[in-house]
Scaffold this motif. Structure first.
Motif, PDB file in Angstrom:
ATOM      1  N   ALA A  11       0.834  -1.206   0.000  1.00 53.37           N
ATOM      2  CA  ALA A  11       0.000   0.000   0.000  1.00 53.37           C
ATOM      3  C   ALA A  11       0.869   1.256   0.000  1.00 53.37           C
ATOM      4  CB  ALA A  11      -0.933  -0.005   1.214  1.00 53.37           C
ATOM      5  N   GLY A  12       1.909   1.280   0.825  1.00 47.10           N
ATOM      6  CA  GLY A  12       2.806   2.434   0.862  1.00 47.10           C
ATOM      7  C   GLY A  12       3.512   2.631  -0.462  1.00 47.10           C
ATOM      8  N   GLY A  13       3.888   1.524  -1.119  1.00 51.41           N
ATOM      9  CA  GLY A  13       4.519   1.618  -2.433  1.00 51.41           C
ATOM     10  C   GLY A  13       3.587   2.210  -3.474  1.00 51.41           C
ATOM     11  N   VAL A  14       2.330   1.777  -3.450  1.00 56.68           N
ATOM     12  CA  VAL A  14       1.348   2.342  -4.380  1.00 56.68           C
ATOM     13  C   VAL A  14       1.152   3.823  -4.081  1.00 56.68           C
ATOM     14  CG1 VAL A  14      -1.106   2.328  -5.032  1.00 56.68           C
ATOM     15  CG2 VAL A  14       0.160   0.173  -4.846  1.00 56.68           C
ATOM     16  N   GLY A  95     -12.488  -4.989   8.313  1.00 56.74           N
ATOM     17  CA  GLY A  95     -12.583  -3.540   8.214  1.00 56.74           C
ATOM     18  C   GLY A  95     -11.436  -2.822   8.898  1.00 56.74           C
ATOM     19  N   LEU A  96     -10.959  -3.360  10.016  1.00 57.36           N
ATOM     20  CA  LEU A  96      -9.833  -2.728  10.705  1.00 57.36           C
ATOM     21  C   LEU A  96      -8.570  -2.763   9.850  1.00 57.36           C
ATOM     22  CD1 LEU A  96     -10.224  -3.998  14.373  1.00 57.36           C
ATOM     23  CD2 LEU A  96     -10.522  -1.678  13.548  1.00 57.36           C
ATOM     24  N   VAL A  97      -8.320  -3.895   9.202  1.00 53.34           N
ATOM     25  CA  VAL A  97      -7.133  -4.017   8.347  1.00 53.34           C
ATOM     26  C   VAL A  97      -7.245  -3.045   7.177  1.00 53.34           C
ATOM     27  CG1 VAL A  97      -5.839  -5.552   6.809  1.00 53.34           C
ATOM     28  CG2 VAL A  97      -6.673  -6.400   9.000  1.00 53.34           C
ATOM     29  N   TYR A  98      -8.422  -2.936   6.588  1.00 52.56           N
ATOM     30  CA  TYR A  98      -8.600  -2.039   5.457  1.00 52.56           C
ATOM     31  C   TYR A  98      -8.403  -0.586   5.878  1.00 52.56           C
ATOM     32  CZ  TYR A  98     -10.668  -6.184   3.338  1.00 52.56           C
ATOM     33  OH  TYR A  98     -10.882  -7.444   2.871  1.00 52.56           O
ATOM     34  N   THR A  99      -8.885  -0.238   7.049  1.00 50.03           N
ATOM     35  CA  THR A  99      -8.711   1.119   7.548  1.00 50.03           C
ATOM     36  C   THR A  99      -7.234   1.424   7.767  1.00 50.03           C
ATOM     37  OG1 THR A  99     -10.889   1.053   8.595  1.00 50.03           O
ATOM     38  CG2 THR A  99      -9.363   2.711   9.397  1.00 50.03           C
ATOM     39  N   ALA A 100      -6.524   0.500   8.403  1.00 48.59           N
ATOM     40  CA  ALA A 100      -5.091   0.697   8.623  1.00 48.59           C
ATOM     41  C   ALA A 100      -4.351   0.740   7.286  1.00 48.59           C
ATOM     42  CB  ALA A 100      -4.541  -0.413   9.511  1.00 48.59           C
ATOM     43  N   SER A 101      -4.805  -0.037   6.313  1.00 43.42           N
ATOM     44  CA  SER A 101      -4.169  -0.053   4.992  1.00 43.42           C
ATOM     45  C   SER A 101      -4.290   1.291   4.294  1.00 43.42           C
ATOM     46  CB  SER A 101      -4.790  -1.135   4.111  1.00 43.42           C
ATOM     47  OG  SER A 101      -4.583  -2.405   4.657  1.00 43.42           O
ATOM     48  N   LEU A 102      -5.396   1.981   4.497  1.00 42.87           N
ATOM     49  CA  LEU A 102      -5.540   3.316   3.916  1.00 42.87           C
ATOM     50  C   LEU A 102      -4.521   4.272   4.520  1.00 42.87           C
ATOM     51  CD1 LEU A 102      -9.405   3.794   3.612  1.00 42.87           C
ATOM     52  CD2 LEU A 102      -7.745   3.639   1.759  1.00 42.87           C
ATOM     53  N   SER A 107       0.925   6.956   3.508  1.00 46.48           N
ATOM     54  CA  SER A 107       2.149   7.165   4.288  1.00 46.48           C
ATOM     55  C   SER A 107       3.305   7.731   3.488  1.00 46.48           C
ATOM     56  CB  SER A 107       2.590   5.846   4.925  1.00 46.48           C
ATOM     57  OG  SER A 107       3.060   4.954   3.933  1.00 46.48           O
ATOM     58  N   GLY A 108       3.343   7.483   2.182  1.00 45.01           N
ATOM     59  CA  GLY A 108       4.391   8.055   1.370  1.00 45.01           C
ATOM     60  C   GLY A 108       5.507   7.114   0.963  1.00 45.01           C
TER      61      GLY A 108
END
Length: 174
Positions: A11-14, A95-102, A107-108
């Motif tokens: 996710a951070g890479g994207v 849902g918690l994992v998806y929220t943290a993934s956002l 994050s950059g």
């Protein structure tokens, strides 16, 4: 932890792709969305609003694809299976994992995203271990209304804190 770190790195890479980096507004919107969802999770935990569960439907196709691989590795018999199962378990619809993934997405970078998701995993680890050790008693305790309300209020407070922080100090947060 490895699965969460992998998700965070991806996710951070994207989020660090040149197109997204140039779209600072997109990153800010994702950060705000992540924290609105965190507040939604808190409202759900407290029993005040249940719309947040629809988010888990987003990951079901991925989980259906990964589940047969996971089943072949269970019960765990070899050390490498432990790593594979751990990496796959992070993709469970949650849902918690998806929220943290956002948050990881906004994050950059891969390293920052991995650290965010690793922190998420470490934060959930005590609860998971507790549930494994005292499943019956802990589940009864977690079903108590005041415990769910307190947990929900903690999520809501954290989400609001992060939203206020980004509004007041957006140049420092992102």
């Amino acid at each position: 932890m490895a699965g969460y770190a992998l998700i965070g790195a991806l996710a951070g890479g994207v989020g660090a792709l040149p197109l997204l980096v140039s779209l600072q507004g997109v990153k800010l919107a994702l950060y705000v969305l992540a924290n609105v969802l965190l507040i939604g999770v808190g409202l759900y935990l407290a029993g005040w609003f249940s719309w947040i569960v629809f988010i888990e439907t987003v990951g079901r196709p991925v989980w259906r694809f990964l589940q047969p691989v996971l089943r072949r590795r269970l019960p765990i018999k070899r050390w490498r299976d432990t790593l594979v199962v751990g990496a796959l378990w992070g993709w469970l619809p949650c849902g918690l994992v998806y929220t943290a993934s956002l948050s990881a997405l906004s994050s950059g970078g891969m390293g920052q995203g991995a650290l965010i998701m690793l922190a998420f995993g470490l934060g959930t680890l005590p609860n998971l271990l507790l549930m494994g050790q005292a499943a019956g008693g802990a589940m009864q305790w977690m079903r108590k209304r005041f415990v769910r309300v307190l947990a929900g209020l903690a999520f809501i407070a954290f989400g609001i804190y992060r939203l206020v922080s980004v509004l007041l100090f957006s140049h420092m947060v992102l």
